[in-house]
Enzyme design. Sequence first.
Site, PDB file in Angstrom:
ATOM      1  N   HIS A  22       0.790  -1.270  -0.050  1.00 46.20           N
ATOM      2  CA  HIS A  22      -0.106  -0.032   0.020  1.00 46.20           C
ATOM      3  C   HIS A  22       0.885   1.276  -0.149  1.00 46.20           C
ATOM      4  CE1 HIS A  22      -3.543  -2.751   0.632  1.00 46.20           C
ATOM      5  NE2 HIS A  22      -3.084  -3.102   1.810  1.00 46.20           N
ATOM      6  N   ARG A  72      -3.476  17.536   1.464  1.00 47.62           N
ATOM      7  CA  ARG A  72      -2.103  18.084   1.728  1.00 47.62           C
ATOM      8  C   ARG A  72      -1.381  18.009   0.299  1.00 47.62           C
ATOM      9  NH1 ARG A  72       0.466  13.316   1.274  1.00 47.62           N
ATOM     10  NH2 ARG A  72      -0.314  11.548   2.438  1.00 47.62           N
TER      11      ARG A  72
END
Length: 631
Positions: free
Chosen positions: A235, A297
């Site tokens: 991941h 972000r």
Amino acid sequence: MITKLLIANRGEIACRIIRTAREMNIATVAVYSDADAQALHVRQADEAVPIGPAPATESYLVGERIIAAARQTGAQAIHPGYGFLSENAGFAQAVIDAGLIWVGPKPSSIEAMGLKDAAKKLMREAGVPVTPGYEGEDQSPERLKTEADAIGYPVLIKAVAGGGGKGMRKVDAALDFEAALESCRREAKASFSNDEVLLEKWITTPRHIEVQVFGDSHGNVVHLFERDCSLQRRHQKVIEEAPAPGMDEATRAEICAAAVRAAKAVDYEGAGTIEFIADASEGLRADRIFFMEMNTRLQVEHPVTEEITGVDLVEWQLRVASGEPIPLKQDELSIDGWAMEARLYAEDPVSGFLPSTGDLDLFELPHDRLRVDTGVVPDDTVSPFYDPMIAKLIARGEDRDEAIDMLLEGTRDVRVWPVRTNAAFLARCLDAEEFRAGTATTNFIGDRIDDLVARPQPSELAWREAAIARMAVDGSSEAAPDEAAPWLWIDGLRLNAESRAPVAVVHDGETRSIDIMDAHALGMAETAAQRIVVFEDGNAFAFDTPRVLGEATASAADGAILAPMPGKVIAVDVAEGDTVTAGQRLMVLEAMKMEHALTAPFDGTVTALSASEGAQVQVEAVLAVVEPAGE
């Protein structure tokens, strides 16, 4: 406009922000832990303030110290970069409450997207396609099992507060559900102090597609097209590109419009990324691309978007945080070319991706051909306290094939030692047929990991270069150009016709005596060099000479005890001349906050011992030699 900016981060992203701030005539303030006192971002900033010990929990994650540093230096704004406190709504609010500018989205936007279950409900209400699943309040094991059965296996259990691959379990069959749920909840509780989960349908042919969005305080939201981040290991993204291969204009328009709706639903300001999972069993189709989460972000992979749009996303962040509108309207943005990024890590794929720390005695990256974003330079030290990413290699081509070829050549030309890197692993990924075809899924690396990390072997040319290098050192030590260089770095040679005597070199337990022609090796040699490093296709092959061990051969098979990584010798249990038995502990090496016992490979006698307690050693340094019994 902001005139003085504090960067609440370190490494590559801090240096990246400093670069843009300097171009905008904005003064910069760095913060640093004890481990980073001499770091590149500290040296590049206009000012620097210490904020605590090496562990991030005592420095970079202590918001009060960062805000105090901003006040101390008169900084008007704080840019969090990515990681650390970048998606911490409480810290963002504290910055605002202190009268400072937060270079990021509103705390309410961060909170809205912070919990995956609430975010999915919000996205569904905003008309954003969401993966089939369950995000209900009833968290009883019985209800979750019933919902999983209804969704159909395989299903994915995800911690609602998760991230970075933690708190996730794939369940292939109903019988496995309860055990997987318990394991997932334990990890989620330990990592996020929240053991609530959601369920999602497991996509069997998944691709990771994400859309860069940008909002401002004037109500404007635009997208800057998509990226494909399907090459992942556990991941964690490895290689990213923009645009996504196989994306047609109609699908792009729909998925990017959905991303804009998602950003508007949380009144988003600044840079953000809407992440989608695509069922690519029939290619990329808008009706099979589902919302996963939003990263509130700047992303690590933002350079590929910059390269195809010509936009400086950090500049946009600073302008929007200063109250300006987004510099370009949607119809003024377009895709030009293809970009691809590879994350270069200080790790050893052959050893299970074990992080590699220590001094960067050699650190040469292909700056002449690629955009290189990094936070280290030669002679810096890779610390064990932080993320091991040491650089991002970014290629831009007119089309995808050109971008792949440029990045492949760049990864093969990485020259780093004695710290190990994943350069050869990246090159193998880039050169894989499935990746080149643009059909690789998020399963790609996991399915082919054995081939991608197979232990490489030096070519015949590499052996010859090592032999030439040894000959050059032995035959002309007085001509060595750099007395301080402990290695001989080899990347080329010239052969003439006159023959020479055989030259013996050793690699990975194998000794070869090589007949070479009179030759000239290119590189630097220290006059007492006992090791030679040859770089080939992203690999660094270390060769020893038999004289490292007197008349013995410097190989593990013949009893050489080599340091598996840079570290500190914290115990030595034997002395030269001692008799030892197979498996007996000889010494202990401390590295990466762990102790590693080095043992005798067989019954025998310690005939050489160079290790001493307290000594710092580099990877593959010869620490001792055990001569087999009966020889």
